[in-house]
Design an enzyme around this catalytic site. Sequence first.
Site, PDB file in Angstrom:
ATOM      1  CE  LYS A   5      -4.020  -1.997   2.360  1.00  0.00           C
ATOM      2  NZ  LYS A   5      -4.845  -1.961   3.585  1.00  0.00           N
ATOM      3  CB  CYS A  44      -1.505   0.586   8.713  1.00  0.00           C
ATOM      4  SG  CYS A  44      -0.433   1.722   9.604  1.00  0.00           S
ATOM      5  CG  ASP A  45      -3.778  -4.939   5.528  1.00  0.00           C
ATOM      6  OD1 ASP A  45      -4.588  -4.382   4.760  1.00  0.00           O
ATOM      7  OD2 ASP A  45      -3.920  -6.109   5.921  1.00  0.00           O
ATOM      8  CB  SER A  46      -5.707  -4.463  10.810  1.00  0.00           C
ATOM      9  OG  SER A  46      -4.982  -3.359  11.287  1.00  0.00           O
ATOM     10  N   GLY A  55       0.104  -4.679  10.390  1.00  0.00           N
ATOM     11  CA  GLY A  55       1.396  -4.422   9.777  1.00  0.00           C
ATOM     12  C   GLY A  55       1.604  -2.936   9.554  1.00  0.00           C
TER      13      GLY A  55
END
Length: 225
Positions: free
Chosen positions: A60, A87-89, A124
Site C-alpha cells: 500500500k 498499515c494493514d490489519s 502491519g
Amino acid sequence: MTRLLLASASPARRATLQSAGIDPLVVVSSVDEPAVLAAAAERFGTLDPADAVLVLAQAKVEDVARAVADGTPAELADADDLVLLGCDSMLELDGEVLGKPDDAEDAVRRWRAMRGRTGVLHTGHWLIDERATPDEGGAGTRGTLGATSSTVVHFADLSDDEVAAYVATGEPLAVAGAFTVDGLGGPFVERIEGDHHGVVGVSLPLLRGLLAEIGVTVPSLWRTA
C-alpha cells in the site's frame, strides 16, 4: 519540518494519529490486496498472518509513494519532507485470517464464531522515508522498513440478538475482523493483551520505534498550531 503521509483510508488510524498530536496527510492506495497476497504466496510460500499484513502494508505505501512521485496529488509532487506510513490489519482466529467481512451475512457468521473466544489482531506497519537526503540539503535516509503489532483480543459471549444488532449498524462491515475496540464494538471486547492502539489500526509505540530508526522523533511531528 517532517510531514507524515498516511497511505490508508481508515478514519480510525487517522484519528489515532491525531489524538497523539499528529495531523497526517492522507493518500489512499489502489492496491489489489488479493493479488498482492497471491503473488507473495507464490514467491515465498504460505504466509503467516503477521507476515501477510506486513506485505500488504508495504504494498500500500509503495503504491502511494509511486503515485506521489508521478505527481498525484499535484500539491505533493515536489515535496521533500515526507515520511510515508502504510498499515494493514487482520484478525487471526484458529489459524484462519479474517479481513473485512464480505457482507452482513458473513459478519454474522464471523461473530457467531468469535463470540466467547480469543483471537489475535495483527497490524502491519511499513515506513518509507522520502525526505531529502543530506546531499540534497535534508535529513532523509531513503530508508524503508516495517514491523507488525500483534495483540490478543478476548471477545464477549454475545447473544444472537446482540450479534444481529451490531451487524445491523454496519460498523463491522468496514473493519478487519468485523469489530472495533474504539467504537460500537467496544462493549463486546472483554479485554486485550498488548497494544490497544494496534487493535484500532496503528500502534503508536511501534510507530515511534520505526521512526527512530530513520532519525525522526514523534514530537517533531506534532502539530504546531
